[in-house]
Design a protein around this motif. Structure first.
Motif, PDB file in Angstrom:
ATOM      1  N   ARG A 131       0.843  -1.198   0.000  1.00 57.66           N
ATOM      2  CA  ARG A 131       0.000   0.000   0.000  1.00 57.66           C
ATOM      3  C   ARG A 131       0.875   1.244   0.000  1.00 57.66           C
ATOM      4  N   ILE A 132       0.367   2.318  -0.607  1.00 57.48           N
ATOM      5  CA  ILE A 132       1.098   3.586  -0.685  1.00 57.48           C
ATOM      6  C   ILE A 132       0.720   4.482   0.493  1.00 57.48           C
ATOM      7  N   ALA A 133       1.729   5.133   1.081  1.00 52.47           N
ATOM      8  CA  ALA A 133       1.487   6.149   2.109  1.00 52.47           C
ATOM      9  C   ALA A 133       2.587   7.198   2.040  1.00 52.47           C
ATOM     10  N   ARG A 134       2.177   8.447   2.119  1.00 52.15           N
ATOM     11  CA  ARG A 134       3.142   9.541   2.210  1.00 52.15           C
ATOM     12  C   ARG A 134       3.757   9.559   3.609  1.00 52.15           C
ATOM     13  N   ILE A 135       4.954  10.128   3.702  1.00 48.94           N
ATOM     14  CA  ILE A 135       5.674  10.207   4.985  1.00 48.94           C
ATOM     15  C   ILE A 135       5.878  11.663   5.366  1.00 48.94           C
ATOM     16  N   TRP A 136       5.516  11.997   6.613  1.00 50.14           N
ATOM     17  CA  TRP A 136       5.870  13.295   7.201  1.00 50.14           C
ATOM     18  C   TRP A 136       6.867  13.005   8.311  1.00 50.14           C
ATOM     19  N   VAL A 137       8.074  13.533   8.183  1.00 48.11           N
ATOM     20  CA  VAL A 137       9.114  13.326   9.191  1.00 48.11           C
ATOM     21  C   VAL A 137       8.894  14.341  10.307  1.00 48.11           C
ATOM     22  N   GLU A 138       8.805  13.855  11.528  1.00 49.51           N
ATOM     23  CA  GLU A 138       8.592  14.742  12.679  1.00 49.51           C
ATOM     24  C   GLU A 138       9.936  15.157  13.279  1.00 49.51           C
ATOM     25  N   GLY A 139       9.987  16.397  13.742  1.00 48.97           N
ATOM     26  CA  GLY A 139      11.136  16.863  14.505  1.00 48.97           C
ATOM     27  C   GLY A 139      12.377  17.199  13.709  1.00 48.97           C
ATOM     28  N   GLY A 140      12.252  17.412  12.422  1.00 52.90           N
ATOM     29  CA  GLY A 140      13.427  17.790  11.654  1.00 52.90           C
ATOM     30  C   GLY A 140      13.082  18.013  10.201  1.00 52.90           C
ATOM     31  N   PRO A 141      14.041  18.547   9.445  1.00 53.05           N
ATOM     32  CA  PRO A 141      13.772  18.829   8.038  1.00 53.05           C
ATOM     33  C   PRO A 141      13.824  17.588   7.154  1.00 53.05           C
TER      34      PRO A 141
END
Length: 191
Positions: A131-141
């Motif tokens: 399955r496809i999912a976008r990633i948001w990285v927390e706590g940094g660029p």
């Protein structure tokens, strides 16, 4: 569009007594609104949105005001989508760049990476139903190649992810061998 309108509308949705992790309150946001310090008010309202169960309308108002001020609005849009579809957070360990299938570059923080995930579902033929999912990285660029850190996932089809629970391990794929493995830390879906 008067920028004060969406900001005032968002402020009206903040319940009494809510304070952010840093101690800012609605009174702080209102004070900045009164002095037309709109970027600061927007920042406070964004911070307050993490301190109560803010709904889709709240985040969409903040996204609209951010767009009008030429501020980044990706986080507000991300949070609006999470209120509609649910929150999936995980601790992601990317495999080192020397390993086959691993990323050679960092994952940017802003939700643009869209890898495939093995979330434990199997196709009738017996192979994983990725399955496809976008990633948001927390706590940094970004999350460096071979790095480890907290992430949020936004599935393309969230209904297929409802079986996940904290502690489940899911595998990230960008090529045939996996690129990383994540341990689910939070799952929350709307009723």
């Amino acid at each position: 569009m008067d920028l004060l309108d969406p900001l005032h509308q968002a402020a009206a949705l903040v319940p009494d007594g809510v304070a952010s992790a840093t101690g800012v309150t609605l009174a702080d946001a209102v004070e900045y609104l009164e002095h037309r310090e709109l970027e600061v008010a927007h920042g406070i309202l964004t911070e307050l949105g993490e301190a109560f169960p803010a709904g889709t309308a709240y985040w969409e108002l903040l996204a609209a005001s951010a767009a009008e001020m030429n501020l980044p609005r990706a986080w507000c849009l991300w949070r609006a989508a999470e209120t509609r579809h649910g929150i999936i957070r995980a601790d992601l360990q990317l495999f080192g760049p020397d390993r086959p299938g691993a990323r050679r570059v960092a994952i940017p923080a802003d939700g643009v990476a869209r890898p495939l995930w093995d979330i434990g579902l199997v196709m009738p033929e017996g192979h994983p139903d990725l399955r496809i999912a976008r990633i948001w990285v927390e706590g940094g660029p970004e999350l460096a190649a071979g790095g480890r850190g907290p992430v949020r996932l936004a599935p393309l089809g969230p209904e297929g992810w409802r079986h996940l629970r904290p502690g489940d391990r899911i595998t990230m794929h960008e090529q045939s061998p996996p690129a990383g493995i994540a341990t689910v830390t939070q799952v929350s879906f709307p009723a």
